[in-house]
Design a protein around this motif. Sequence first.
Motif, PDB file in Angstrom:
ATOM      1  N   GLU A 100       0.840  -1.195   0.000  1.00 55.47           N
ATOM      2  CA  GLU A 100       0.000   0.000   0.000  1.00 55.47           C
ATOM      3  C   GLU A 100       0.875   1.245   0.000  1.00 55.47           C
ATOM      4  OE1 GLU A 100      -3.468   2.110   2.759  1.00 55.47           O
ATOM      5  OE2 GLU A 100      -2.810   0.074   3.188  1.00 55.47           O
ATOM      6  N   MET A 101       0.512   2.202  -0.823  1.00 51.46           N
ATOM      7  CA  MET A 101       1.277   3.438  -0.908  1.00 51.46           C
ATOM      8  C   MET A 101       1.237   4.175   0.432  1.00 51.46           C
ATOM      9  SD  MET A 101       0.753   6.563  -3.611  1.00 51.46           S
ATOM     10  CE  MET A 101       1.146   5.538  -5.035  1.00 51.46           C
ATOM     11  N   GLN A 102       2.396   4.572   0.906  1.00 50.69           N
ATOM     12  CA  GLN A 102       2.485   5.259   2.182  1.00 50.69           C
ATOM     13  C   GLN A 102       2.352   6.770   1.974  1.00 50.69           C
ATOM     14  OE1 GLN A 102       2.804   3.719   5.327  1.00 50.69           O
ATOM     15  NE2 GLN A 102       2.288   1.959   4.023  1.00 50.69           N
ATOM     16  N   ILE A 103       1.395   7.362   2.641  1.00 54.74           N
ATOM     17  CA  ILE A 103       1.198   8.806   2.527  1.00 54.74           C
ATOM     18  C   ILE A 103       0.878   9.383   3.904  1.00 54.74           C
ATOM     19  CG2 ILE A 103       0.310   8.644   0.164  1.00 54.74           C
ATOM     20  CD1 ILE A 103      -2.502   9.118   1.390  1.00 54.74           C
ATOM     21  N   TRP A 104       0.953  10.689   3.983  1.00 55.87           N
ATOM     22  CA  TRP A 104       0.448  11.419   5.142  1.00 55.87           C
ATOM     23  C   TRP A 104      -0.789  12.186   4.716  1.00 55.87           C
ATOM     24  CZ3 TRP A 104       5.678  13.960   6.972  1.00 55.87           C
ATOM     25  CH2 TRP A 104       6.399  13.021   7.741  1.00 55.87           C
ATOM     26  N   GLU A 105      -1.805  12.144   5.550  1.00 52.35           N
ATOM     27  CA  GLU A 105      -2.971  12.983   5.332  1.00 52.35           C
ATOM     28  C   GLU A 105      -2.596  14.424   5.679  1.00 52.35           C
ATOM     29  OE1 GLU A 105      -5.584  11.844   3.999  1.00 52.35           O
ATOM     30  OE2 GLU A 105      -5.376   9.677   4.263  1.00 52.35           O
ATOM     31  N   LEU A 106      -3.448  15.373   5.305  1.00 54.56           N
ATOM     32  CA  LEU A 106      -3.153  16.786   5.529  1.00 54.56           C
ATOM     33  C   LEU A 106      -2.916  17.080   7.005  1.00 54.56           C
ATOM     34  CD1 LEU A 106      -2.851  19.673   4.551  1.00 54.56           C
ATOM     35  CD2 LEU A 106      -5.342  19.910   4.634  1.00 54.56           C
ATOM     36  N   ASP A 107      -3.752  16.524   7.876  1.00 55.56           N
ATOM     37  CA  ASP A 107      -3.587  16.809   9.306  1.00 55.56           C
ATOM     38  C   ASP A 107      -2.257  16.257   9.832  1.00 55.56           C
ATOM     39  OD1 ASP A 107      -4.636  14.187   8.921  1.00 55.56           O
ATOM     40  OD2 ASP A 107      -5.138  14.084  11.046  1.00 55.56           O
ATOM     41  N   SER A 252      -2.714  12.465  -3.465  1.00 56.61           N
ATOM     42  CA  SER A 252      -3.857  11.884  -2.742  1.00 56.61           C
ATOM     43  C   SER A 252      -4.765  12.976  -2.190  1.00 56.61           C
ATOM     44  CB  SER A 252      -3.340  10.998  -1.605  1.00 56.61           C
ATOM     45  OG  SER A 252      -4.405  10.477  -0.844  1.00 56.61           O
ATOM     46  N   LEU A 253      -4.156  14.041  -1.662  1.00 58.90           N
ATOM     47  CA  LEU A 253      -4.936  15.162  -1.123  1.00 58.90           C
ATOM     48  C   LEU A 253      -5.787  15.797  -2.215  1.00 58.90           C
ATOM     49  CD1 LEU A 253      -5.595  17.258   1.073  1.00 58.90           C
ATOM     50  CD2 LEU A 253      -3.533  18.501   0.389  1.00 58.90           C
ATOM     51  N   LEU A 254      -5.212  16.021  -3.391  1.00 55.62           N
ATOM     52  CA  LEU A 254      -5.955  16.643  -4.488  1.00 55.62           C
ATOM     53  C   LEU A 254      -7.105  15.755  -4.949  1.00 55.62           C
ATOM     54  CD1 LEU A 254      -3.102  18.178  -6.695  1.00 55.62           C
ATOM     55  CD2 LEU A 254      -4.411  19.238  -4.847  1.00 55.62           C
ATOM     56  N   ILE A 255      -6.861  14.448  -4.995  1.00 52.25           N
ATOM     57  CA  ILE A 255      -7.907  13.507  -5.416  1.00 52.25           C
ATOM     58  C   ILE A 255      -9.083  13.548  -4.448  1.00 52.25           C
ATOM     59  CG2 ILE A 255      -8.461  11.053  -5.674  1.00 52.25           C
ATOM     60  CD1 ILE A 255      -5.565  10.710  -6.757  1.00 52.25           C
ATOM     61  N   HIS A 256      -8.790  13.559  -3.158  1.00 47.46           N
ATOM     62  CA  HIS A 256      -9.859  13.573  -2.164  1.00 47.46           C
ATOM     63  C   HIS A 256     -10.557  14.931  -2.070  1.00 47.46           C
ATOM     64  CE1 HIS A 256      -7.849   9.838  -0.661  1.00 47.46           C
ATOM     65  NE2 HIS A 256      -9.108   9.491  -0.584  1.00 47.46           N
ATOM     66  N   LEU A 257      -9.925  15.945  -2.635  1.00 46.90           N
ATOM     67  CA  LEU A 257     -10.571  17.258  -2.710  1.00 46.90           C
ATOM     68  C   LEU A 257     -11.328  17.430  -4.024  1.00 46.90           C
ATOM     69  CD1 LEU A 257      -7.764  19.547  -1.213  1.00 46.90           C
ATOM     70  CD2 LEU A 257      -9.907  18.852  -0.118  1.00 46.90           C
ATOM     71  N   THR A 276      -1.497   8.651 -14.266  1.00 55.99           N
ATOM     72  CA  THR A 276      -2.003   9.154 -12.989  1.00 55.99           C
ATOM     73  C   THR A 276      -3.074   8.229 -12.433  1.00 55.99           C
ATOM     74  OG1 THR A 276      -1.662  11.371 -13.913  1.00 55.99           O
ATOM     75  CG2 THR A 276      -2.840  11.228 -11.818  1.00 55.99           C
ATOM     76  N   LEU A 277      -4.002   7.815 -13.300  1.00 52.72           N
ATOM     77  CA  LEU A 277      -5.081   6.931 -12.869  1.00 52.72           C
ATOM     78  C   LEU A 277      -4.532   5.601 -12.363  1.00 52.72           C
ATOM     79  CD1 LEU A 277      -7.644   7.585 -15.749  1.00 52.72           C
ATOM     80  CD2 LEU A 277      -7.951   8.175 -13.329  1.00 52.72           C
ATOM     81  N   LYS A 278      -3.550   5.058 -13.061  1.00 45.24           N
ATOM     82  CA  LYS A 278      -2.985   3.767 -12.670  1.00 45.24           C
ATOM     83  C   LYS A 278      -2.247   3.867 -11.341  1.00 45.24           C
ATOM     84  CE  LYS A 278       0.093   0.088 -14.307  1.00 45.24           C
ATOM     85  NZ  LYS A 278       0.988  -0.350 -15.415  1.00 45.24           N
ATOM     86  N   LYS A 279      -1.478   4.924 -11.175  1.00 47.62           N
ATOM     87  CA  LYS A 279      -0.652   5.077  -9.980  1.00 47.62           C
ATOM     88  C   LYS A 279      -1.489   5.335  -8.732  1.00 47.62           C
ATOM     89  CE  LYS A 279       3.841   6.948  -8.790  1.00 47.62           C
ATOM     90  NZ  LYS A 279       4.510   5.674  -9.064  1.00 47.62           N
ATOM     91  N   TYR A 280      -2.597   6.069  -8.918  1.00 46.65           N
ATOM     92  CA  TYR A 280      -3.401   6.448  -7.755  1.00 46.65           C
ATOM     93  C   TYR A 280      -4.803   5.843  -7.787  1.00 46.65           C
ATOM     94  CZ  TYR A 280       0.450   9.694  -7.182  1.00 46.65           C
ATOM     95  OH  TYR A 280       1.712  10.221  -7.030  1.00 46.65           O
ATOM     96  N   ALA A 281      -4.924   4.675  -8.421  1.00 49.12           N
ATOM     97  CA  ALA A 281      -6.223   4.008  -8.543  1.00 49.12           C
ATOM     98  C   ALA A 281      -6.837   3.734  -7.177  1.00 49.12           C
ATOM     99  CB  ALA A 281      -6.069   2.704  -9.325  1.00 49.12           C
ATOM    100  N   HIS A 282      -5.986   3.402  -6.193  1.00 47.77           N
ATOM    101  CA  HIS A 282      -6.511   3.074  -4.864  1.00 47.77           C
ATOM    102  C   HIS A 282      -7.185   4.278  -4.213  1.00 47.77           C
ATOM    103  CE1 HIS A 282      -2.590   4.893  -4.217  1.00 47.77           C
ATOM    104  NE2 HIS A 282      -2.953   5.167  -2.982  1.00 47.77           N
ATOM    105  N   CYS A 283      -6.729   5.468  -4.547  1.00 47.13           N
ATOM    106  CA  CYS A 283      -7.347   6.678  -3.982  1.00 47.13           C
ATOM    107  C   CYS A 283      -8.760   6.872  -4.526  1.00 47.13           C
ATOM    108  CB  CYS A 283      -6.504   7.905  -4.310  1.00 47.13           C
ATOM    109  SG  CYS A 283      -4.856   7.901  -3.574  1.00 47.13           S
ATOM    110  N   PHE A 284      -8.933   6.556  -5.806  1.00 49.43           N
ATOM    111  CA  PHE A 284     -10.264   6.672  -6.402  1.00 49.43           C
ATOM    112  C   PHE A 284     -11.174   5.571  -5.894  1.00 49.43           C
ATOM    113  CE2 PHE A 284      -7.519   8.832  -9.448  1.00 49.43           C
ATOM    114  CZ  PHE A 284      -8.222  10.004  -9.642  1.00 49.43           C
TER     115      PHE A 284
END
Length: 318
Positions: A100-107, A252-257, A276-284
């Motif tokens: 799973e891609m490791q990210i930080w949420e905005l907070d 990820s932040l932009l996708i969720h916004l 972009t779609l392939k790399k961040y498919a899990h966000c969608f």
Amino acid sequence: MQVELAAFSFYDLNFIFDKLITPCFHGKSMPTLVKADLANWQTELWAAKNPSSGEFYAQRYLTKIRSTLSGFLSWCEETYDVPNYLRNIRKPKRKEMKQEMQIWELDEFLRFQQKIDNLFWKTFYMSLFYSGCRIGELLALSDSDVSCTDGVYYFNINKNLTRKTLDTNNKYLIQPPKTATSNRIIPLPNEMTKQLTEYTEYKKANGIGSAFFFGGDGPVADMTYSRYFNRYAEAAGLKHIHIHDLRHSHASLLIHLNVPITVISKRLGHSNIEMTLKKYAHCFASGAGEAVAAVDNAIANINCGTARGTNLEKTIQN
């Protein structure tokens, strides 16, 4: 291949040969290689572990190594009529759990940001998170690549810095960006206006060189920005991520916004939207529940007489 590849790609090619191919066939004559030699090399490669991590090499990397040798053997075949037996040997498959891609949420990033007590590092990491640019692109920025119009700052991405070079006289190289679409101008949010203004004024007041926006006369060292990054992350009590993951966090932040995918792809400098779609498919995919809820809500509104058919499409889009 040196005339066909970017410096960092040629560096990777040399590394693969020097560490994972040449030692296995050293001293052997190309025409004497038989199918069994290549099959045994492949078997040992798939059983090998990365000495740095102690883990098996990823299937994707193994495929790259195999393709590298196969490409060389094909060249030998075309040039010297030495058969490429590797072409007819089945490539092994290794089932792997998708990481799973490791990210930080905005907070989480805001918590990290609050722990930074140094103007330089605060501006550096905020620039990565709020621009979404690659680390090499940020390191290559000069003062002239940073502009401000009507209170909005812009990064003009037109080059990339890499330390993957075989040139012993240069510790780094400045090259064109990764792809043609990587040439772009990135506007930064208001959160960055005060920060960048304070930082640029600090640079001018202290006579810091303009060759590199971050670093002055020379770029920031890899180990240095990684060390401070981990230090501040630990102080904030955050899970470990790599510095490149700030780019993923931004996307990820932009996708969720609900920023349009075309805008996100262009901002990241991807060659096409499909990447972009392939790399961040899990966000969608994480928004599947919201999509169903939107449809249910639209149908409920129509049944209650509070919405017309023309509003159904609008509701789903929203």
